[in-house]
Structures are given as structure tokens and as C-alpha cells.
Design an enzyme around this catalytic site. Sequence first.
Site, PDB file in Angstrom:
ATOM      1  N   ASN A   7       0.870  -1.178   0.000  1.00 35.90           N
ATOM      2  CA  ASN A   7       0.000   0.000   0.000  1.00 35.90           C
ATOM      3  C   ASN A   7       0.908   1.229   0.000  1.00 35.90           C
ATOM      4  OD1 ASN A   7      -1.786   2.049   0.561  1.00 35.90           O
ATOM      5  ND2 ASN A   7      -2.352   1.307   2.605  1.00 35.90           N
ATOM      6  N   TRP A   8       1.037   1.847  -1.159  1.00 36.14           N
ATOM      7  CA  TRP A   8       1.982   2.972  -1.279  1.00 36.14           C
ATOM      8  C   TRP A   8       1.445   4.240  -0.628  1.00 36.14           C
ATOM      9  CZ3 TRP A   8       3.848   2.670  -7.144  1.00 36.14           C
ATOM     10  CH2 TRP A   8       4.459   1.418  -7.345  1.00 36.14           C
ATOM     11  N   LYS A   9       0.155   4.231  -0.284  1.00 38.98           N
ATOM     12  CA  LYS A   9      -0.490   5.414   0.315  1.00 38.98           C
ATOM     13  C   LYS A   9      -0.253   6.644  -0.572  1.00 38.98           C
ATOM     14  CE  LYS A   9      -0.228   3.208   4.794  1.00 38.98           C
ATOM     15  NZ  LYS A   9      -0.118   3.315   6.239  1.00 38.98           N
ATOM     16  N   HIS A  48      -9.480   1.110   5.218  1.00 42.67           N
ATOM     17  CA  HIS A  48      -8.194   1.261   5.911  1.00 42.67           C
ATOM     18  C   HIS A  48      -8.418   2.192   7.111  1.00 42.67           C
ATOM     19  CE1 HIS A  48      -4.113   2.467   6.810  1.00 42.67           C
ATOM     20  NE2 HIS A  48      -3.704   1.418   6.128  1.00 42.67           N
ATOM     21  N   GLU A  52      -6.798   4.554   8.244  1.00 44.06           N
ATOM     22  CA  GLU A  52      -6.577   5.984   7.980  1.00 44.06           C
ATOM     23  C   GLU A  52      -7.827   6.604   7.370  1.00 44.06           C
ATOM     24  OE1 GLU A  52      -2.919   5.470   5.799  1.00 44.06           O
ATOM     25  OE2 GLU A  52      -1.901   4.961   7.669  1.00 44.06           O
ATOM     26  N   GLU A  66      -5.382  -5.167  10.690  1.00 40.48           N
ATOM     27  CA  GLU A  66      -4.368  -4.139  10.907  1.00 40.48           C
ATOM     28  C   GLU A  66      -4.646  -3.416  12.223  1.00 40.48           C
ATOM     29  OE1 GLU A  66      -2.363  -2.857   6.996  1.00 40.48           O
ATOM     30  OE2 GLU A  66      -4.122  -1.612   7.290  1.00 40.48           O
ATOM     31  N   GLY A 105       2.636   1.902  10.980  1.00 42.53           N
ATOM     32  CA  GLY A 105       3.653   2.946  10.878  1.00 42.53           C
ATOM     33  C   GLY A 105       4.394   3.241  12.168  1.00 42.53           C
ATOM     34  N   GLY A 142       2.829  -1.201   4.350  1.00 38.01           N
ATOM     35  CA  GLY A 142       2.852   0.215   4.020  1.00 38.01           C
ATOM     36  C   GLY A 142       4.276   0.682   3.751  1.00 38.01           C
ATOM     37  N   GLY A 143       4.920   1.238   4.782  1.00 43.57           N
ATOM     38  CA  GLY A 143       6.249   1.842   4.629  1.00 43.57           C
ATOM     39  C   GLY A 143       7.252   0.993   3.861  1.00 43.57           C
TER      40      GLY A 143
END
Length: 260
Positions: free
Chosen positions: A12-14, A103, A105, A173, A179, A238-239
Site C-alpha cells: 500500500n503505497w499510500k 483502511h 486511515e 491491521e 507505521g 505500508g512503509g
Amino acid sequence: MGIGLRPLIAGNWKMNGTLAFGLDLAQALDARYRALGREAGVDVLLCPPSTALHAVSSDLARAGSGLFIGGQDCHAHQAGAYTGDISPAMLRDCGARYVILGHSERRARHHERDDDIHAKAVAARAAGLIPIICVGETLAERESGLAQSVICRQLAGSVPTDGIGADLVVAYEPVWAIGTGKIPAAADIAAIHSAIRDHLVGRVGNGSLTRLLYGGSVNAENAEQILALPHVNGALVGGASLSATQFWPIVEAGRKSCSK
Ligand code: PGA
């Protein structure tokens, strides 16, 4: 139940990366995936920001890549007066096969509720996309012993019953692990995954076909241990998905886990 499912490692490159960055990263991963040959034993999914999705997906398609592309969110309608939104049909049209929904976020910052996510999942499936529905508890919920009940409530509200099966993915998650570099104890991940599996199978027999991903601070060091756990059928990253050298060892850990 849920044993023997082909692992899925999703990046997930966000909201990160220019077009040039995305194309470079996708090409670097494609070269590694290609080197695995026909029996890669693992599915790899890239979820670029929507500005890069079409370029990355057509570049990979031209090269005959085996990597999948997904969106990071979609609207619950296929078209209409919804300024700034992207429909599931549009994602499919651009070459996406999957879409991340709910998600944390988006749940937190865009106030998405379970019924919004449910509506998006129904629309995504209607457009031929595989929804990846995210669930997870906050730190306060975990510390109050509510993790399992919160997750079951999110599943009940956001996962459409008739969608449960191979064309659905659920990602666990924990909000506090995203993160932060913190991950739950292995036993806690296993307990939640087993509860998610029981919930899905309790609703439909096909729940044993749904892949369950773990997400939250997955990296090259911890991936192998996490992916070896029962009912963990992949990872949502993610990261570490923003670098081929950090993401690839997670894909390799996914390959190893397919024999568990
Ligand atoms: P992280 O993010 O790997 O950077 O913790 C995971 C996610 O938000 O899907």
C-alpha cells in the site's frame, strides 16, 4: 480451514511517489517476480496512488507482468456527481484487480463507517474487483480487552455475506501497529486471525477460502515469523512497500509460508 491458500503480499503505497518513482519501483519488483519463474507460489499486489495507477498498470501489462494492481479506496457508486471520487468501474477500467477498503486511515480521517465500507465492497465486487477489507482495534480497545469484539463488529458491519469466499480478502491491521514499528505478540496475531476465520466460516462455508492478511509494521525482519502463523495468508505492507529492497524479502517470506 484457510490452510493452503496462496499467499498474497500487498504493498500500500499510500499518498507517496511521483509517476517516475512508481514506474521504477514497479519495474524493479516485476524483474524480481519474473525471476521466480512460473511457479512463484505467491501473489504480489501493488496499490499505487490513483495518479500513478493507470501508468503503472499499463506499463506492467505491456511487459506481460504477473504482478497485480489495486486501488487504495473507491466510491460506492460506479459513476455520478461525486467530485474528487473514483468509482470501482474506473479502477477496473485502469487495470486494477483489487481495492483496499476501510483502511484505518480512512476510517479515522474520512469518518468511514462499517456500512459505508459494506456499500463500497458491494460496488467493488459488482465492478469485478476483489475488496481487501481492513479491520483492527485501537490501542485503547486492545488495552481494555476489546480487540476481538471490535473486530467481529467491524466484520459483521463491513463484509457483505454473499461476498465471502476466494474473491474477498480481509486484512487485520491493529491501528496502533501501523507505521509505528510495534507489532502484536505472535500469539495475539494468531488469536485474532483465528477469530476472523471463525467469524467468516460461521457466516458462510466459503469463509475458509478468504485470504487473511496481517498489516502493521511488517518488514524484512519480522515477515517470516508473522507469515508462518496459522490463518495468516499474506501481508498488507505500508512503509516497507516503498522500496524494492525492503519489500522483496517480505515477498520471499510469503513464498516460504505457502508450504506451511
Ligand atoms: P505500515 O502500514 O506497514 O507502514 O505499518 C501498513 C498499512 O497501513 O497498511
